[in-house]
Design a protein around this motif. Structure first.
Motif: not given
Length: 361
Positions: A36, A38-40, A42-43, A58-60
């Protein structure tokens, strides 16, 4: 566990998080990665689902190519990104489950279907309603002739938001009811018409917000993205279905019906106690009068099970058997995008009838 398959979920927004939940619960699936931008997010999902430390977050998208033994991907990203992501996934040898619509372009849809076939891969679209117990039961009722001679169909799908900035109400909402009518009738439309009204997002306003704008809905109406849309679908046997779509109406409705000479079948998703009802009733002519007779209401019993869970299980079964989904293959998704594209042409032309063969060019 034998027949364990490795799956990655791409996009964990409003819908993707439910795909993740279902795959995590599936006994034959090992969720190995989540992507995704958006790192937030994933958290948040790491905490929400207490994900194993071995699950790659991962964001990639490119990071998936480093994952050993990845079997398939579930893609729940904006429709404008589908074509590139699905094509890359198929070229990497991954089976694909894609959120609807498959893409926003019928030619791209056909290209992806052929690519999946050439690579002996499953391409399936998450048309969740086609796996709904009420829709499955309704199909058996209609096709068994319980309604007599079919006369017409109607559907209403209204609510207050969410208001999309990349597509209009047509592309956001219509696909559900069109899919149900097609499944119940066992046909696809040959002619379509659409008219629309804009209140919220005038021409140029949606682009100014920085949202990606679909080539199929950008300037469909000179004044912008349609908030209210009325559709007419005409099927090969002359049957017509009428659909009302609006995303700024607080009267939330999810109701679809088919009327026949012996009664009506109603799917009312908002009725938790009786979502599928058969209303028997017909006329008996007495002189020049038509008298209602044989009236009764039957609430049809349904199987249990979350429709999205059934989608995920069907995807897994298709992978393990290497057999395309009979219910929601890439080709089914392509048919629906072709219908939406034809409706868009009609919308652009103020409701002029568009024949499906003419719109596919």
């Amino acid at each position: 566990m034998t027949n364990q398959i490795k799956i990655a979920v791409i996009g964990v927004g409003r819908w993707g998080v439910h795909l993740l939940r279902n795959f995590l619960a599936h006994p034959q699936v090992d969720v190995v990665a989540v992507v995704d931008p958006h790192p937030e997010r994933l958290t948040a999902i790491k905490q929400q689902f207490d994900l194993d430390k071995n699950v790659i977050l991962t964001t990639e998208w490119e990071d998936l190519k480093k994952v050993s033994g990845l079997t398939g991907v579930a893609i729940a990203t904006p429709a404008t990104t589908h074509y590139a992501l699905i094509k890359d996934a198929l070229q990497q040898g991954y089976h694909v489950l894609a959120e609807k619509p498959l893409t926003l372009n019928p030619a791209e849809c056909r290209e992806l279907c052929y690519l999946a076939e050439q690579n002996h891969l499953i391409l399936m679209v998450d048309h969740t309603y086609l796996f709904h117990p009420a829709v499955e039961r309704g199909k058996t009722v209609v096709q068994a002739g319980k309604l007599g001679d079919l006369r017409y169909g109607y559907a209403t799908r209204t609510h207050l938001g969410p208001v999309r900035q990349d597509v209009d109400a047509l592309w956001d909402l219509a696909i559900h009811d069109i899919a149900i009518f097609n499944a119940w009738l066992g046909q696809i439309p040959v002619k379509v018409q659409a008219t629309g009204t804009v209140w919220l997002q005038g021409a140029g306003e949606q682009g100014s917000r920085g949202a990606e704008v679909s080539p199929y809905t950008d300037s469909v109406l000179p004044q912008g993205l349609a908030d209210l849309v009325w559709l007419t679908l005409t099927y090969p046997d002359g049957f017509q279905a009428y659909i009302h779509l609006c995303w700024l109406n607080p009267d939330k409705q999810r109701r679809l019906g088919i009327v026949g000479s012996l009664g009506s079948l109603i799917f009312d998703e908002m009725s938790l106690s009786s979502p599928l009802t058969l209303l028997n009733g017909e006329f008996e002519q007495q002189g020049n009068q038509f008298i209602p007779v044989n009236q009764r209401q039957i609430v049809l019993e349904l199987e249990t099970g979350e429709p999205l869970g059934r989608v995920c299980s069907s995807f897994v079964a298709s992978i393990l058997s290497n057999t395309p989904s009979e219910i929601s293959s890439g080709w089914v998704g392509t048919e629906l995008v072709e219908i939406l594209a034809a409706l868009t042409l009609s919308l652009q032309q103020g409701g002029k009838p568009v024949f499906l063969n003419d719109s596919q060019g």
